[in-house]
Design an enzyme around this catalytic site. Structure first.
Site, PDB file in Angstrom:
ATOM      1  N   TRP A   2       2.746   1.662  -3.312  1.00  0.00           N
ATOM      2  CA  TRP A   2       1.820   1.967  -4.415  1.00  0.00           C
ATOM      3  C   TRP A   2       1.665   3.487  -4.573  1.00  0.00           C
ATOM      4  O   TRP A   2       1.497   3.995  -5.676  1.00  0.00           O
ATOM      5  CB  TRP A   2       0.447   1.349  -4.111  1.00  0.00           C
ATOM      6  CG  TRP A   2      -0.572   1.577  -5.196  1.00  0.00           C
ATOM      7  CD1 TRP A   2      -0.839   0.783  -6.271  1.00  0.00           C
ATOM      8  CD2 TRP A   2      -1.477   2.697  -5.313  1.00  0.00           C
ATOM      9  NE1 TRP A   2      -1.823   1.315  -7.055  1.00  0.00           N
ATOM     10  CE2 TRP A   2      -2.236   2.500  -6.491  1.00  0.00           C
ATOM     11  CE3 TRP A   2      -1.706   3.836  -4.553  1.00  0.00           C
ATOM     12  CZ2 TRP A   2      -3.213   3.395  -6.906  1.00  0.00           C
ATOM     13  CZ3 TRP A   2      -2.676   4.731  -4.979  1.00  0.00           C
ATOM     14  CH2 TRP A   2      -3.418   4.513  -6.135  1.00  0.00           C
ATOM     15  N   HIS A   3       1.763   4.213  -3.447  1.00  0.00           N
ATOM     16  CA  HIS A   3       1.559   5.656  -3.479  1.00  0.00           C
ATOM     17  C   HIS A   3       2.747   6.428  -4.036  1.00  0.00           C
ATOM     18  O   HIS A   3       2.627   7.615  -4.342  1.00  0.00           O
ATOM     19  CB  HIS A   3       1.214   6.183  -2.081  1.00  0.00           C
ATOM     20  CG  HIS A   3      -0.178   5.836  -1.663  1.00  0.00           C
ATOM     21  ND1 HIS A   3      -0.502   4.620  -1.131  1.00  0.00           N
ATOM     22  CD2 HIS A   3      -1.339   6.537  -1.729  1.00  0.00           C
ATOM     23  CE1 HIS A   3      -1.803   4.585  -0.872  1.00  0.00           C
ATOM     24  NE2 HIS A   3      -2.330   5.730  -1.231  1.00  0.00           N
ATOM     25  N   GLY A   4       3.883   5.776  -4.150  1.00  0.00           N
ATOM     26  CA  GLY A   4       5.031   6.475  -4.724  1.00  0.00           C
ATOM     27  C   GLY A   4       6.315   5.714  -4.471  1.00  0.00           C
ATOM     28  O   GLY A   4       6.431   4.967  -3.492  1.00  0.00           O
ATOM     29  N   THR A  24       0.842  -1.205   0.000  1.00  0.00           N
ATOM     30  CA  THR A  24       0.000   0.000   0.000  1.00  0.00           C
ATOM     31  C   THR A  24       0.874   1.251   0.000  1.00  0.00           C
ATOM     32  O   THR A  24       0.616   2.210  -0.737  1.00  0.00           O
ATOM     33  CB  THR A  24      -0.920   0.016   1.236  1.00  0.00           C
ATOM     34  OG1 THR A  24      -1.679  -1.187   1.236  1.00  0.00           O
ATOM     35  CG2 THR A  24      -1.851   1.213   1.236  1.00  0.00           C
TER      36      THR A  24
END
Lengths: 362, 463
Positions: B314-316, B311
């Site tokens: 996934w955001h960066g 998670t």
């Protein structure tokens, strides 16, 4: 989403807005200049394969779309009013309004900028004005007066000016202006000071430089409202100022010569055409000029003054002309410091550095 | 193209919708083509990558369905998922991996310098979910245009929500366009636009001013923490609202993505309310296949760690996102073991606990260097700084109105008020008149912000 009437109304109303504004966006004649923001508006970008594939076309189109939006001024006004009156913002676009005055927030001292200005002053003193009498005067901005009463944050004025005082203590004599200035000396919607209120400032500077003035002027007024630079930036419903100027037998005899085009050109002390133009304050000595002289044929002495200045000097210099035979005004933002000696004769002249706080902090 | 831009609102959207509604039975084709234009506006080259990825999904979906009963199914699904993850990994994580390997080994490798295609994480995950669902028994999409319309659909292309194929499979074939749904979609879109333009961008300005401030204080620390967390919420949930609203206008029902996460009383509850489509995706395609919570305690911890690592990243592609994801792990474990029960006993305590954890988590989310998190949390506890300064007080006054509005907007207060009004005869009549007017006014105000604004960030360029 409510009943049937409600749904229909939403669709009709929003469709009208979306399609109406869309058609207007595409059909509206292009504007070149925003008078309120005093800047050129973005033009439609070039549509070429290279521009599109690099993404530049799209980026520039966003700017163009926002700049050329129909009723742009009204939308800017709506935004400011909403922020100011509905959300209770204390400033809009960095401009705050208090006691009837609009002013730009200046919270942080830009030490790098200040240091550059100090070095420029020292360079000029060192290069051109070794034996001259040199004076320094800093013009406080409205924040200096407003922040005390209103609580708006303001940079550490003493520390900031102290940097200049300390840095120039061996080369220039400081003439303080804080005591002779107050809010009333400034326009409500602009950053500049009002020429018609500068008798105290002119006297203080003249006294500091060892000359005396009699201030033989009448007050004239431009018969159009003056919307200062903050009026446009804030885009709030503010009352415009009145633009006044001092005139008299002396001002009519002053000869103003501009050297910006490479050859001497006589211009007006007060450019009345500009008084009705985009920036009315430019009426004083025709606005931004790198090099000007004001000659006083009636002068009772041969003294000369070289004044390094910003736009504040444009309205003040005519008032000092009474005490000098010739004043040379230099704006080093538009002329290379290395070349000043080619155009300006420093021989025996007084040298005055007169700068507004905002210029030194940017 | 950003939803919150003049170009989208007044050059693209009206005409895209007009063509869409006039296109009869070619609606999916028009949706696909307009989505290509929408994406190409921001990514003129990478639009081909998106179409290529869609092609992989299309071919492998059909093959996975054809060989569903054979051993090949597993390999086919695996290959397509691996291909999608490879593309995602290459474009999103190559620089990060090379940089860190070079740092560890002391090599002087040059970074590949790959530009991240906007929205790649969203459409890659949609394509993966499609192939896996087909492998699990879902019918494959035989019409390439329909599948392409699903994967590239412009409302949710660049900032979600992640729409599962199974969720809109039927709607891709046949969908109803009702007046109420279109009006509801318009309302939702304008509400989302206002959340982004009026609230999130203004809070963004505040956080930027705080960052630029040279006068640290306890009040400034809290302003940064609170405004920063709310900015991300209003920006992200605003985008989701716009996407869901546009979906409704086009006849789609997209899943909800946010459900007032700041009123949660535990981290677990927060994540059931925050970016729900991503949480559900990881739950269904990673957490449950790993065994979920019905495994031994060590394996449960492993599962939690893997899901939150995924998670986060996934955001960066940056360490702060790794730490951000893993930051939640101890709270999940503690809440499962004993804290959860304790929190149930006190509303105030549980809310304070949650808000503090979330504020700190978003500090991690925003920073470039982890020391900054310590700096800001230290400031929030008043470590070595005064309680307030003139500047911090000014920020509080200047942005007080928007902060109050934002805090109210984090709660379901407005929604309750709307439902209550609608339930009475007089209230419904007032709403009939008021709502269209309010939406028109809000649209004008949003437009005014866009015309006047110099601050309109796109926070998802790293997603």
């Amino acid at each position: 989403m409510g009943g049937k009437r409600n749904g229909r109304a939403v669709i009709i109303l929003t469709s009208m807005i979306f399609f109406g504004m869309s058609l207007w966006c595409m059909g509206k004649p292009r504007e070149e200049f925003s008078a309120s923001e005093r800047r050129h508006l973005a033009e439609i970008p070039k549509f070429t394969a290279d521009e599109v594939l690099s993404g530049r076309f799209m980026r520039h189109f966003e700017e163009y779309a926002a700049d050329q939006f129909p009723m742009r001024e009204e939308f800017r006004r709506l935004n400011s009013v909403f922020q100011f009156y509905v959300l209770g913002k204390k400033e809009v676009n960095n401009i705050y309004v208090t006691n009837g005055y609009a002013e730009k927030l200046m919270v942080k001292a830009d030490r790098d900028a200040a240091e550059k200005w100090l070095n420029r002053i020292l360079y000029i003193c060192d290069t051109y004005a070794g034996d001259n009498r040199v004076f320094l005067s800093l013009i406080p901005d409205k924040n200096y007066f407003l922040s005390r009463e209103s609580g708006y944050p303001f940079l550490d004025y003493q520390e900031f000016t102290g940097m200049f005082l300390h840095g120039t203590r061996d080369v220039a004599e400081y003439i303080p202006l804080e005591e002779v200035l107050s809010l009333e000396n400034y326009y409500a919607t602009d950053l500049h000071w009002k020429q018609e209120t500068l008798e105290g400032v002119a006297d203080t500077l003249a006294g500091g430089m060892g000359i005396s003035l009699s201030f033989p002027y009448d007050v004239g007024e431009v018969d159009a409202p003056f919307y200062g630079v903050y009026y446009g930036q804030a885009s709030l419903p503010l009352k415009p100022d009145k633009l006044k100027y001092l005139y008299g037998p002396l001002t009519e005899k002053l000869i103003v010569t501009c050297y910006d085009s490479g050859k001497p050109e006589i211009i007006s002390l007060y450019d009345m055409e500009k008084a009705y133009g985009r920036d009315a304050y430019e009426m004083f000595l025709s606005g931004s000029k790198a090099l000007l002289t004001i000659e006083n044929p009636e002068s009772k002495n041969d003294r000369e003054l070289v004044m390094f200045r910003d736009s504040f000097g444009s309205s003040l210099a005519p008032l000092l002309a009474e005490g000098y035979k010739k004043i040379t005004l230099v704006d080093i933002r538009y002329i290379s410091m290395e070349r000043i000696g080619e155009f300006v004769d420093f021989e025996g002249a007084d040298v005055l550095f007169l700068y507004h706080l905002q210029v030194l902090n940017s | 193209m950003l939803f919150s831009s003049i170009t989208f609102l007044y050059y693209f959207l009206p005409w895209a919708l007009l063509f869409y509604f006039l296109s009869g039975r070619y609606k999916n084709l028009v949706l696909f083509l307009t989505s290509l234009v929408f994406y190409a506006w921001g990514e003129p080259i990478y639009v081909f990558l998106m179409v290529f990825l869609t092609g992989i999904g299309y071919v492998f979906g059909i093959l996975a369905e054809k060989y569903r009963e054979s051993v090949w199914k597993k390999y086919l699904v695996g290959i397509s998922v691996a291909a999608a993850l490879f593309i995602l990994g290459y474009f999103k994580y190559a620089d990060f991996v090379v940089e860190n390997v070079a740092r560890v080994t002391g090599s002087a490798w040059e970074l590949p310098g790959i530009v991240l295609p906007i929205g790649i994480s969203f459409y890659t995950f949609q394509m993966i979910s499609y192939v896996i669902d087909v492998g699990r028994g879902q019918k494959a999409q035989k019409n390439f245009i329909s599948l392409a319309a699903y994967i590239s659909m412009f409302p949710q292309l660049v900032a979600g929500p992640i729409v599962r194929y199974s969720h809109i499979e039927g709607q891709l074939e046949q969908r109803i366009h009702s007046k109420d749904m279109i009006a509801g979609g318009i309302g939702r879109f304008i509400a989302g636009l206002s959340k982004k333009v009026v609230i999130a961008n203004t809070l963004g300005e505040l956080t930027q001013n705080v960052l630029d401030s040279g006068q640290p204080s306890l009040l400034l620390g809290w302003l940064y923490g609170v405004a920063g967390a709310m900015q991300i919420y209003f920006d992200f949930s605003g985008y989701s609202d716009m996407a869901i609203g546009l979906g409704e206008i086009l006849g789609f029902h997209f899943p909800e993505n946010f459900n007032y996460p700041f009123i949660s009383r535990s981290v677990a509850e927060f994540w059931r309310r925050w970016h729900m489509s991503l949480g559900n995706w990881f739950r269904d395609y990673l957490y449950i296949p790993l065994g979920g919570s019905r495994v031994s305690f060590p394996k449960y911890i492993r599962n939690i760690c893997l899901v939150w690592l995924a998670t986060g990243i996934w955001h960066g592609a940056a360490w702060n996102f790794v730490f951000w994801g893993l930051f939640f792990v101890p709270f999940f474990i503690l809440e499962k073991l004993w804290l959860g029960k304790k929190l149930e006993n006190s509303r105030i305590l549980s809310r304070c606990y949650l808000l503090f954890v979330i504020i700190v988590s978003f500090l991690i989310f925003r920073v470039e260097h982890m020391e900054e998190v310590l700096y800001w949390t230290g400031m929030m506890f008043g470590r070595g700084v005064p309680f307030s300064t003139r500047e911090a007080l000014f920020f509080l006054k200047d942005y007080g109105g928007i902060l109050i509005l934002a805090v109210f907007g984090c709660t379901p207060g407005a929604k309750h008020l709307y439902v209550k009004m609608k339930s009475t005869e007089t209230g419904a009549k007032v709403l009939d008149v008021l709502l269209p007017v309010c939406l028109g006014v809000m649209l004008f105000i949003d437009t005014a912000y866009l015309v006047n604004s110099s601050y309109n960030p796109f926070l998802y360029f790293r997603f």
